[in-house]
Scaffold this active site. Structure first.
Site, PDB file in Angstrom:
ATOM      1  CG  ASP A   8     -16.239  32.150   8.094  1.00  0.00           C
ATOM      2  OD1 ASP A   8     -16.254  32.032   7.033  1.00  0.00           O
ATOM      3  OD2 ASP A   8     -15.836  33.101   8.775  1.00  0.00           O
ATOM      4  CB  ILE A  69      -7.742  37.968   7.324  1.00  0.00           C
ATOM      5  CG1 ILE A  69      -7.223  38.611   6.035  1.00  0.00           C
ATOM      6  CG2 ILE A  69      -7.047  38.539   8.536  1.00  0.00           C
ATOM      7  CD1 ILE A  69      -7.558  40.195   5.905  1.00  0.00           C
ATOM      8  CG  HIS A 133      13.331  27.947   0.008  1.00  0.00           C
ATOM      9  ND1 HIS A 133      13.220  29.432  -0.266  1.00  0.00           N
ATOM     10  CD2 HIS A 133      13.318  27.552  -1.390  1.00  0.00           C
ATOM     11  CE1 HIS A 133      13.284  29.739  -1.521  1.00  0.00           C
ATOM     12  NE2 HIS A 133      13.229  28.716  -2.153  1.00  0.00           N
TER      13      HIS A 133
HETATM   14  C1  RB5 Z   1     -17.139  37.035   8.896  1.00  0.00           C
HETATM   15  O1  RB5 Z   1     -18.245  37.991   8.942  1.00  0.00           O
HETATM   16  C2  RB5 Z   1     -16.056  37.332   8.665  1.00  0.00           C
HETATM   17  O2  RB5 Z   1     -15.540  38.119   9.569  1.00  0.00           O
HETATM   18  C3  RB5 Z   1     -14.961  36.058   8.419  1.00  0.00           C
HETATM   19  O3  RB5 Z   1     -15.381  35.468   7.215  1.00  0.00           O
HETATM   20  C4  RB5 Z   1     -13.445  36.425   8.027  1.00  0.00           C
HETATM   21  O4  RB5 Z   1     -13.966  37.229   6.855  1.00  0.00           O
HETATM   22  C5  RB5 Z   1     -12.549  36.858   8.930  1.00  0.00           C
HETATM   23  O5  RB5 Z   1     -11.474  36.837   8.652  1.00  0.00           O
END
Ligand code: RB5
Length: 146
Positions: A8, A69, A133
């Site tokens: 992202d 995450i 595993h």
């Molecule tokens: C974006 O601001 C942020 O929330 C995203 O990149 C990520 O860290 C989400 O888990």
């Protein structure tokens, strides 16, 4: 090995570093973005990338956001995906050997480019150990297939 790479807006710089590292290793990479000016939503990148691993088009995916995450939570919703959130070399190796992870997630706001490159290199070059595993990883698939 074919790797699909995505981030992202929070992971763009680290994604470029990782792409360069994979290119140096002569690994075939498809980078699906984001090519973003503003904010985007991490599931819009994590889920399509994970689906293309789950359907066999790619061997592995590397997904990057601010923390890693959101990418890991999203990717792990796709059946057949074992996404590992990794920020150190020990778990980069262990998650391949023990969990046969097929998606690596990292956070650009958590680690620097040097460590991220080493983690990516370690993760793509470590084999699954199988053996004891198998049963554990098999139980995850069994649950998914219920
Ligand atoms: C974006 O601001 C942020 O929330 C995203 O990149 C990520 O860290 C989400 O888990």
């Amino acid at each position: 090995m074919k790797v699909i790479l995505a981030s992202d807006h929070g992971g763009v710089n680290l994604r470029q570093e990782v792409a360069e590292e994979l290119n140096n290793l002569n690994i075939q990479v498809e980078d699906i973005g984001c090519n973003c000016e503003g904010s985007v939503d991490y599931p819009d990148y994590a889920i399509p990338a994970a689906e293309r691993v789950a359907n066999g088009e790619f061997d592995k995916a590397i997904l990057i956001c601010g923390t890693g995450i959101g990418m890991s939570i999203s990717a792990n919703k796709v059946k057949g995906i074992r996404a590992a959130l990794v920020h150190d070399l020990f778990t980069a190796k262990a998650t391949r050997e023990h969990n046969n992870s097929n998606v690596l997630c990292m956070g650009e706001r958590v680690i620097g480019p040097g460590l991220a490159r080493e983690i990516a290199k370690t993760w793509v070059s470590t084999d699954y150990e199988g053996g004891r595993h198998e049963n554990r990883v098999g139980k995850i698939a069994e649950y998914e297939n219920k």
